[in-house]
Design a protein around this motif. Structure first.
Motif, PDB file in Angstrom:
ATOM      1  N   LEU A  29       0.863  -1.091  -0.020  1.00  0.00           N
ATOM      2  CA  LEU A  29      -0.020   0.072  -0.082  1.00  0.00           C
ATOM      3  C   LEU A  29       1.091   1.127   0.036  1.00  0.00           C
ATOM      4  N   GLY A  30       1.792   1.210   0.877  1.00  0.00           N
ATOM      5  CA  GLY A  30       2.934   2.428   0.920  1.00  0.00           C
ATOM      6  C   GLY A  30       3.499   2.588  -0.412  1.00  0.00           C
ATOM      7  N   LEU A  31       3.986   1.495  -0.981  1.00  0.00           N
ATOM      8  CA  LEU A  31       4.430   1.686  -2.354  1.00  0.00           C
ATOM      9  C   LEU A  31       3.860   2.791  -3.327  1.00  0.00           C
ATOM     10  N   PHE A  32       2.574   2.561  -3.397  1.00  0.00           N
ATOM     11  CA  PHE A  32       1.777   3.314  -4.470  1.00  0.00           C
ATOM     12  C   PHE A  32       1.488   4.361  -3.731  1.00  0.00           C
ATOM     13  N   MET A  33       0.959   4.631  -2.478  1.00  0.00           N
ATOM     14  CA  MET A  33       0.894   5.860  -1.834  1.00  0.00           C
ATOM     15  C   MET A  33       1.974   7.043  -1.755  1.00  0.00           C
ATOM     16  N   GLY A  34       3.088   6.373  -1.878  1.00  0.00           N
ATOM     17  CA  GLY A  34       4.067   7.381  -1.793  1.00  0.00           C
ATOM     18  C   GLY A  34       4.297   8.103  -3.077  1.00  0.00           C
ATOM     19  N   GLY A  35       3.824   7.601  -4.187  1.00  0.00           N
ATOM     20  CA  GLY A  35       3.762   8.452  -5.498  1.00  0.00           C
ATOM     21  C   GLY A  35       2.896   9.639  -5.455  1.00  0.00           C
ATOM     22  N   ILE A  36       1.854   9.507  -4.699  1.00  0.00           N
ATOM     23  CA  ILE A  36       0.802  10.306  -4.855  1.00  0.00           C
ATOM     24  C   ILE A  36       1.243  11.969  -4.485  1.00  0.00           C
TER      25      ILE A  36
END
Length: 426
Positions: free
Chosen positions: A133-140
Protein backbone atom coordinates in the motif's frame (compact mmCIF):
# COMPACT_ATOMS: atom_id res chain seq x y z
CA UNK A 1 14.15 39.88 -10.58
CA UNK A 2 16.96 42.39 -10.96
CA UNK A 3 20.56 41.38 -11.52
CA UNK A 4 21.42 42.80 -8.11
CA UNK A 5 19.81 39.82 -6.41
CA UNK A 6 22.07 38.10 -3.93
CA UNK A 7 24.38 35.52 -5.50
CA UNK A 8 24.77 32.30 -3.55
CA UNK A 9 27.88 30.14 -3.54
CA UNK A 10 25.75 27.10 -4.38
CA UNK A 11 23.83 27.38 -7.66
CA UNK A 12 20.16 26.40 -7.71
CA UNK A 13 20.01 26.26 -3.88
CA UNK A 14 18.93 29.86 -3.93
CA UNK A 15 17.00 29.38 -7.14
CA UNK A 16 13.35 30.33 -6.84
CA UNK A 17 12.23 30.08 -10.42
CA UNK A 18 8.56 30.08 -9.55
CA UNK A 19 8.61 32.67 -6.77
CA UNK A 20 10.99 35.00 -8.62
CA UNK A 21 9.29 34.62 -12.00
CA UNK A 22 5.58 34.18 -11.21
CA UNK A 23 4.45 34.66 -14.81
CA UNK A 24 6.76 32.04 -16.32
CA UNK A 25 5.30 28.80 -17.59
CA UNK A 26 2.86 27.45 -20.15
CA UNK A 27 -0.36 27.30 -18.16
CA UNK A 28 -3.65 25.85 -19.47
CA UNK A 29 -6.87 27.93 -19.63
CA UNK A 30 -8.33 28.66 -16.20
CA UNK A 31 -11.40 26.45 -16.59
CA UNK A 32 -9.24 23.54 -17.76
CA UNK A 33 -6.85 24.04 -14.86
CA UNK A 34 -9.67 24.23 -12.29
CA UNK A 35 -11.24 21.00 -13.55
CA UNK A 36 -7.88 19.23 -13.46
CA UNK A 37 -7.22 20.48 -9.94
CA UNK A 38 -10.67 19.32 -8.84
CA UNK A 39 -9.79 15.82 -10.01
CA UNK A 40 -6.54 15.97 -8.04
CA UNK A 41 -8.56 16.85 -4.94
CA UNK A 42 -10.62 13.69 -5.40
CA UNK A 43 -7.47 11.58 -5.71
CA UNK A 44 -6.08 13.30 -2.61
CA UNK A 45 -9.21 12.58 -0.54
CA UNK A 46 -9.05 8.84 -1.08
CA UNK A 47 -5.28 8.87 -0.65
CA UNK A 48 -5.75 10.54 2.74
CA UNK A 49 -8.41 8.00 3.70
CA UNK A 50 -6.19 5.07 2.71
CA UNK A 51 -3.07 6.43 4.36
CA UNK A 52 -4.64 7.17 7.73
CA UNK A 53 -6.40 3.86 8.20
CA UNK A 54 -3.07 2.64 9.65
CA UNK A 55 -3.48 5.09 12.54
CA UNK A 56 -7.20 5.63 13.03
CA UNK A 57 -8.09 1.92 12.81
CA UNK A 58 -5.06 0.76 14.80
CA UNK A 59 -6.91 -0.10 18.07
CA UNK A 60 -9.41 -2.34 16.29
CA UNK A 61 -6.87 -3.91 13.97
CA UNK A 62 -4.65 -4.59 16.96
CA UNK A 63 -7.50 -6.39 18.70
CA UNK A 64 -8.43 -8.44 15.63
CA UNK A 65 -4.86 -9.71 15.11
CA UNK A 66 -3.92 -9.84 18.82
CA UNK A 67 -0.90 -7.58 18.38
CA UNK A 68 1.35 -5.88 20.92
CA UNK A 69 1.74 -2.10 20.89
CA UNK A 70 5.04 -2.42 19.05
CA UNK A 71 3.61 -4.82 16.46
CA UNK A 72 0.58 -2.61 15.88
CA UNK A 73 2.82 0.41 15.38
CA UNK A 74 5.09 -1.43 12.98
CA UNK A 75 2.29 -1.43 10.42
CA UNK A 76 3.05 2.24 9.94
CA UNK A 77 6.74 1.40 9.66
CA UNK A 78 6.01 -1.05 6.83
CA UNK A 79 3.74 1.46 5.13
CA UNK A 80 6.33 4.22 5.53
CA UNK A 81 9.08 2.03 4.14
CA UNK A 82 6.94 1.30 1.11
CA UNK A 83 6.13 5.01 0.70
CA UNK A 84 9.81 5.92 0.80
CA UNK A 85 10.60 3.53 -2.03
CA UNK A 86 7.42 4.48 -3.87
CA UNK A 87 8.20 8.21 -3.68
CA UNK A 88 11.69 7.72 -5.10
CA UNK A 89 10.57 5.38 -7.87
CA UNK A 90 7.19 6.92 -8.77
CA UNK A 91 8.47 10.50 -8.69
CA UNK A 92 11.23 9.72 -11.17
CA UNK A 93 8.92 7.67 -13.39
CA UNK A 94 6.48 10.59 -13.42
CA UNK A 95 9.19 13.02 -14.55
CA UNK A 96 10.38 10.58 -17.23
CA UNK A 97 7.17 9.00 -18.55
CA UNK A 98 4.37 11.41 -17.67
CA UNK A 99 2.55 12.40 -14.49
CA UNK A 100 -0.89 11.53 -15.84
CA UNK A 101 0.16 7.97 -16.60
CA UNK A 102 1.67 7.47 -13.17
CA UNK A 103 -1.32 9.06 -11.43
CA UNK A 104 -3.52 6.35 -12.97
CA UNK A 105 -1.09 3.66 -11.83
CA UNK A 106 -0.88 4.83 -8.23
CA UNK A 107 -4.64 5.38 -7.86
CA UNK A 108 -5.39 1.84 -8.99
CA UNK A 109 -2.53 0.54 -6.87
CA UNK A 110 -3.46 2.17 -3.58
CA UNK A 111 -7.15 1.36 -4.06
CA UNK A 112 -6.58 -2.36 -4.60
CA UNK A 113 -3.92 -2.54 -1.90
CA UNK A 114 -6.25 -0.97 0.67
CA UNK A 115 -9.03 -3.42 -0.21
CA UNK A 116 -6.52 -6.25 0.26
CA UNK A 117 -6.47 -5.33 3.94
CA UNK A 118 -9.76 -7.19 4.45
CA UNK A 119 -7.92 -10.45 3.73
CA UNK A 120 -5.20 -9.89 6.34
CA UNK A 121 -5.15 -12.76 8.82
CA UNK A 122 -1.74 -12.52 10.48
CA UNK A 123 0.95 -10.08 11.55
CA UNK A 124 3.13 -11.03 8.56
CA UNK A 125 0.23 -10.47 6.16
CA UNK A 126 -0.44 -7.11 7.79
CA UNK A 127 3.14 -5.92 7.26
CA UNK A 128 3.16 -7.09 3.64
CA UNK A 129 -0.17 -5.43 2.84
CA UNK A 130 0.90 -2.12 4.40
CA UNK A 131 4.25 -2.18 2.57
CA UNK A 132 2.60 -2.66 -0.84
CA UNK A 133 0.00 0.00 0.00
CA UNK A 134 2.83 2.37 0.88
CA UNK A 135 4.60 1.74 -2.43
CA UNK A 136 1.70 3.23 -4.36
CA UNK A 137 0.77 5.96 -1.90
CA UNK A 138 4.36 7.22 -1.82
CA UNK A 139 3.88 8.38 -5.39
CA UNK A 140 0.78 10.51 -4.81
CA UNK A 141 2.45 13.57 -3.27
CA UNK A 142 5.23 14.05 -5.85
CA UNK A 143 2.87 13.36 -8.76
CA UNK A 144 0.06 15.63 -7.54
CA UNK A 145 2.46 18.46 -6.67
CA UNK A 146 4.23 18.08 -10.01
CA UNK A 147 0.90 18.43 -11.79
CA UNK A 148 -0.74 21.31 -9.93
CA UNK A 149 2.37 23.49 -9.91
CA UNK A 150 2.13 23.30 -13.70
CA UNK A 151 -1.51 24.37 -13.73
CA UNK A 152 -1.28 27.75 -12.01
CA UNK A 153 1.26 30.51 -11.31
CA UNK A 154 3.42 30.00 -8.25
CA UNK A 155 2.23 33.09 -6.37
CA UNK A 156 -0.86 31.06 -5.44
CA UNK A 157 1.09 27.86 -4.75
CA UNK A 158 0.60 28.02 -0.99
CA UNK A 159 -3.14 28.49 -1.32
CA UNK A 160 -3.41 25.60 -3.77
CA UNK A 161 -1.45 23.48 -1.31
CA UNK A 162 -3.86 24.53 1.44
CA UNK A 163 -6.76 23.17 -0.61
CA UNK A 164 -4.91 19.88 -1.03
CA UNK A 165 -4.27 19.86 2.72
CA UNK A 166 -7.93 20.64 3.43
CA UNK A 167 -9.10 17.67 1.39
CA UNK A 168 -6.50 15.39 2.99
CA UNK A 169 -7.59 16.49 6.46
CA UNK A 170 -11.26 16.21 5.50
CA UNK A 171 -10.65 12.58 4.66
CA UNK A 172 -9.26 12.04 8.16
CA UNK A 173 -12.25 13.84 9.68
CA UNK A 174 -14.60 11.57 7.75
CA UNK A 175 -12.56 8.50 8.64
CA UNK A 176 -12.54 9.51 12.30
CA UNK A 177 -16.30 10.00 12.36
CA UNK A 178 -16.91 6.80 10.39
CA UNK A 179 -14.67 4.85 12.75
CA UNK A 180 -16.82 5.98 15.65
CA UNK A 181 -19.94 4.82 13.85
CA UNK A 182 -18.71 1.62 12.23
CA UNK A 183 -15.42 0.42 13.72
CA UNK A 184 -17.08 -1.27 16.65
CA UNK A 185 -19.24 -3.26 14.23
CA UNK A 186 -17.23 -3.90 11.06
CA UNK A 187 -14.06 -1.83 10.73
CA UNK A 188 -13.11 -3.64 7.49
CA UNK A 189 -16.01 -1.90 5.74
CA UNK A 190 -13.94 1.29 5.99
CA UNK A 191 -11.27 -0.32 3.79
CA UNK A 192 -13.82 -1.00 1.06
CA UNK A 193 -15.18 2.54 1.27
CA UNK A 194 -11.70 3.97 0.77
CA UNK A 195 -10.44 1.49 -1.84
CA UNK A 196 -13.15 1.08 -4.46
CA UNK A 197 -13.65 4.72 -5.63
CA UNK A 198 -10.03 5.50 -6.65
CA UNK A 199 -9.88 2.35 -8.77
CA UNK A 200 -13.10 3.29 -10.58
CA UNK A 201 -12.13 6.96 -11.01
CA UNK A 202 -8.52 6.46 -12.09
CA UNK A 203 -9.20 6.34 -15.84
CA UNK A 204 -10.62 9.87 -15.73
CA UNK A 205 -7.08 11.16 -15.13
CA UNK A 206 -6.24 10.83 -18.85
CA UNK A 207 -9.08 13.21 -19.69
CA UNK A 208 -8.85 15.51 -16.65
CA UNK A 209 -5.11 16.34 -16.64
CA UNK A 210 -3.94 18.63 -19.48
CA UNK A 211 -0.83 17.68 -21.42
CA UNK A 212 0.91 20.98 -20.60
CA UNK A 213 1.25 19.97 -16.94
CA UNK A 214 2.00 16.31 -17.56
CA UNK A 215 5.79 16.36 -17.76
CA UNK A 216 7.74 13.42 -19.10
CA UNK A 217 10.94 13.23 -21.08
CA UNK A 218 14.69 13.00 -20.53
CA UNK A 219 16.41 15.01 -17.80
CA UNK A 220 18.21 18.13 -18.92
CA UNK A 221 21.53 16.94 -17.62
CA UNK A 222 21.25 13.74 -19.63
CA UNK A 223 21.35 11.51 -16.54
CA UNK A 224 19.25 8.38 -16.61
CA UNK A 225 18.06 8.91 -13.03
CA UNK A 226 16.57 12.33 -12.22
CA UNK A 227 17.29 11.78 -8.53
CA UNK A 228 21.03 12.04 -9.18
CA UNK A 229 20.60 15.70 -10.09
CA UNK A 230 19.43 16.42 -6.56
CA UNK A 231 22.81 15.31 -5.20
CA UNK A 232 25.11 17.12 -7.60
CA UNK A 233 27.61 19.64 -6.16
CA UNK A 234 25.83 22.68 -4.79
CA UNK A 235 22.61 20.79 -4.05
CA UNK A 236 23.73 17.88 -1.90
CA UNK A 237 23.65 19.66 1.47
CA UNK A 238 20.27 21.22 0.79
CA UNK A 239 18.79 17.89 -0.28
CA UNK A 240 20.06 16.11 2.84
CA UNK A 241 18.75 18.86 5.15
CA UNK A 242 15.35 18.71 3.47
CA UNK A 243 15.28 14.94 3.92
CA UNK A 244 16.15 15.40 7.61
CA UNK A 245 13.39 18.00 7.99
CA UNK A 246 10.75 15.77 6.43
CA UNK A 247 12.03 12.83 8.48
CA UNK A 248 11.61 14.70 11.76
CA UNK A 249 8.17 15.84 10.65
CA UNK A 250 6.98 12.29 10.00
CA UNK A 251 8.69 10.97 13.13
CA UNK A 252 7.04 13.64 15.26
CA UNK A 253 3.64 13.11 13.70
CA UNK A 254 3.77 9.36 14.08
CA UNK A 255 5.15 9.47 17.63
CA UNK A 256 2.17 11.58 18.69
CA UNK A 257 -0.76 11.37 16.25
CA UNK A 258 -0.09 7.75 15.35
CA UNK A 259 -0.77 6.70 18.93
CA UNK A 260 -3.50 9.23 19.66
CA UNK A 261 -6.53 6.95 19.32
CA UNK A 262 -4.76 4.23 21.29
CA UNK A 263 -3.77 6.74 23.99
CA UNK A 264 -7.28 8.17 24.29
CA UNK A 265 -8.85 4.72 24.57
CA UNK A 266 -6.32 2.85 26.72
CA UNK A 267 -4.89 5.65 28.89
CA UNK A 268 -7.65 8.25 29.03
CA UNK A 269 -10.44 5.66 28.95
CA UNK A 270 -12.63 7.46 26.42
CA UNK A 271 -15.33 5.88 24.26
CA UNK A 272 -15.01 5.22 20.53
CA UNK A 273 -17.52 7.96 19.75
CA UNK A 274 -15.64 10.55 21.83
CA UNK A 275 -12.32 9.50 20.30
CA UNK A 276 -13.79 9.87 16.82
CA UNK A 277 -15.06 13.34 17.68
CA UNK A 278 -11.66 14.42 19.05
CA UNK A 279 -9.89 13.20 15.92
CA UNK A 280 -12.45 15.08 13.82
CA UNK A 281 -11.97 18.33 15.80
CA UNK A 282 -8.21 18.11 15.47
CA UNK A 283 -8.26 17.72 11.72
CA UNK A 284 -11.04 20.26 11.25
CA UNK A 285 -8.62 22.74 12.83
CA UNK A 286 -5.92 21.39 10.53
CA UNK A 287 -8.06 22.36 7.55
CA UNK A 288 -8.47 25.92 8.82
CA UNK A 289 -4.79 26.11 9.65
CA UNK A 290 -3.88 24.95 6.16
CA UNK A 291 -5.59 27.97 4.61
CA UNK A 292 -3.92 30.34 7.06
CA UNK A 293 -0.44 28.83 6.62
CA UNK A 294 -0.89 28.57 2.85
CA UNK A 295 -1.65 32.30 2.70
CA UNK A 296 1.25 33.04 5.06
CA UNK A 297 3.67 31.03 2.93
CA UNK A 298 2.65 32.94 -0.19
CA UNK A 299 2.78 36.36 1.47
CA UNK A 300 5.49 36.08 4.14
CA UNK A 301 7.81 33.41 2.79
CA UNK A 302 8.23 29.66 2.97
CA UNK A 303 10.38 29.73 6.13
CA UNK A 304 7.82 31.74 8.11
CA UNK A 305 5.75 28.57 8.56
CA UNK A 306 8.54 27.00 10.62
CA UNK A 307 7.02 28.87 13.57
CA UNK A 308 4.08 26.49 13.36
CA UNK A 309 6.30 23.51 14.13
CA UNK A 310 7.69 25.21 17.23
CA UNK A 311 4.13 25.90 18.43
CA UNK A 312 3.01 22.34 17.63
CA UNK A 313 5.65 20.95 19.96
CA UNK A 314 4.40 23.19 22.76
CA UNK A 315 0.78 22.13 22.16
CA UNK A 316 1.73 18.45 22.48
CA UNK A 317 3.26 19.02 25.92
CA UNK A 318 0.10 20.78 27.09
CA UNK A 319 -2.20 18.10 25.62
CA UNK A 320 -0.51 15.31 27.55
CA UNK A 321 -0.82 17.27 30.81
CA UNK A 322 -4.44 18.50 30.74
CA UNK A 323 -7.29 16.61 32.48
CA UNK A 324 -9.29 13.94 30.61
CA UNK A 325 -12.12 16.27 29.72
CA UNK A 326 -13.29 16.28 26.08
CA UNK A 327 -13.43 20.09 26.02
CA UNK A 328 -9.81 20.52 27.12
CA UNK A 329 -8.60 17.75 24.84
CA UNK A 330 -10.63 19.13 21.98
CA UNK A 331 -9.32 22.70 22.31
CA UNK A 332 -5.64 21.78 22.72
CA UNK A 333 -5.94 19.12 20.03
CA UNK A 334 -7.36 21.75 17.69
CA UNK A 335 -4.40 24.05 18.40
CA UNK A 336 -2.02 21.20 17.56
CA UNK A 337 -3.91 20.40 14.36
CA UNK A 338 -3.82 24.06 13.33
CA UNK A 339 -0.05 24.31 13.85
CA UNK A 340 0.66 20.95 12.20
CA UNK A 341 -0.61 22.25 8.88
CA UNK A 342 2.30 24.73 8.64
CA UNK A 343 4.03 22.18 6.39
CA UNK A 344 1.32 22.73 3.76
CA UNK A 345 3.75 24.94 1.85
CA UNK A 346 6.33 22.19 1.35
CA UNK A 347 5.00 20.96 -2.00
CA UNK A 348 5.44 24.26 -3.87
CA UNK A 349 8.60 25.10 -1.90
CA UNK A 350 10.35 21.87 -2.89
CA UNK A 351 9.60 22.43 -6.58
CA UNK A 352 10.92 26.00 -6.32
CA UNK A 353 14.25 24.91 -4.87
CA UNK A 354 15.14 22.78 -7.90
CA UNK A 355 14.94 23.02 -11.73
CA UNK A 356 11.41 22.80 -13.12
CA UNK A 357 12.04 19.55 -15.05
CA UNK A 358 12.60 17.84 -11.68
CA UNK A 359 9.27 18.84 -10.11
CA UNK A 360 8.02 15.39 -9.14
CA UNK A 361 11.48 14.12 -8.21
CA UNK A 362 12.07 17.16 -5.99
CA UNK A 363 8.62 16.88 -4.42
CA UNK A 364 9.37 13.23 -3.60
CA UNK A 365 11.81 14.49 -0.94
CA UNK A 366 8.69 14.97 1.16
CA UNK A 367 8.47 11.20 1.48
CA UNK A 368 12.20 10.54 1.83
CA UNK A 369 11.83 11.46 5.47
CA UNK A 370 10.02 8.19 6.01
CA UNK A 371 13.40 6.49 6.21
CA UNK A 372 13.57 8.12 9.65
CA UNK A 373 9.89 8.07 10.49
CA UNK A 374 9.22 4.39 9.97
CA UNK A 375 11.34 3.78 13.07
CA UNK A 376 9.00 6.00 15.10
CA UNK A 377 6.39 3.36 16.00
CA UNK A 378 9.11 0.86 16.90
CA UNK A 379 10.93 3.35 19.11
CA UNK A 380 7.83 4.88 20.70
CA UNK A 381 6.18 1.48 21.06
CA UNK A 382 9.20 0.18 22.95
CA UNK A 383 9.30 3.32 25.10
CA UNK A 384 5.58 2.97 25.77
CA UNK A 385 5.98 -0.60 26.96
CA UNK A 386 8.66 0.49 29.40
CA UNK A 387 7.77 4.05 30.47
CA UNK A 388 4.16 4.54 29.44
CA UNK A 389 2.47 5.74 26.27
CA UNK A 390 2.16 9.36 27.41
CA UNK A 391 5.89 9.81 27.95
CA UNK A 392 6.77 8.18 24.64
CA UNK A 393 4.36 10.49 22.82
CA UNK A 394 6.02 13.48 24.50
CA UNK A 395 9.19 12.81 22.51
CA UNK A 396 7.43 14.35 19.53
CA UNK A 397 7.39 17.77 21.22
CA UNK A 398 11.19 17.84 21.14
CA UNK A 399 11.52 16.53 17.58
CA UNK A 400 9.01 19.08 16.27
CA UNK A 401 11.14 21.86 17.79
CA UNK A 402 14.31 20.49 16.16
CA UNK A 403 12.50 20.27 12.82
CA UNK A 404 11.43 23.89 13.12
CA UNK A 405 15.02 25.03 13.66
CA UNK A 406 16.26 23.06 10.63
CA UNK A 407 13.50 24.60 8.53
CA UNK A 408 14.62 28.10 9.50
CA UNK A 409 18.18 27.27 8.35
CA UNK A 410 17.12 26.29 4.81
CA UNK A 411 16.96 28.55 1.72
CA UNK A 412 14.07 30.92 1.13
CA UNK A 413 12.45 31.18 -2.31
CA UNK A 414 10.11 34.11 -1.67
CA UNK A 415 11.48 37.38 -3.12
CA UNK A 416 10.38 39.43 -0.09
CA UNK A 417 10.11 37.12 2.95
CA UNK A 418 9.14 38.22 6.45
CA UNK A 419 12.00 36.30 8.12
CA UNK A 420 15.19 37.54 6.46
CA UNK A 421 16.08 38.25 2.86
CA UNK A 422 14.92 36.06 0.02
CA UNK A 423 17.85 34.01 -1.26
CA UNK A 424 16.82 34.47 -4.87
CA UNK A 425 19.01 33.96 -7.92
CA UNK A 426 18.15 34.45 -11.57
Amino acid sequence: MSSSAAVEREPIIARASAAAEPDAGNYPPTIRAVLAFAFLLVAEFFYGWAWNTVDVLRPWLRDSLHLTLTQAGSGYSAQGAGALIGAIVMGQLADRFGRRNMLVVVMIGYGLSLIAGVAVQSYAHYLAQRFVLGLFMGGIFPIVVGIYTGLFRSNVGGRLASLINAVFSSSIVMLGLASGWLAGHDWQLLLWIGGVPPVLLSVIAWFAIPASSDGGGPTRSGTKLPILELFRPGLRKQTLLLAALTGLNFFSYQAYSGWLTTYLRDIRGLSAVTIGDLVAWQFAANIIGGFVWGWAGDRLGRRFNALGFLAAGLAIGVYLAVPSHPLWLGVIGAVYGFMLSASVIWGPWLTELYPSHLKSTAASIFNWGRIVSFFAPLITGALADRFGLGLSMGVSAVTFAIAGLIWLSLPETHPRPFLGRGRVKR
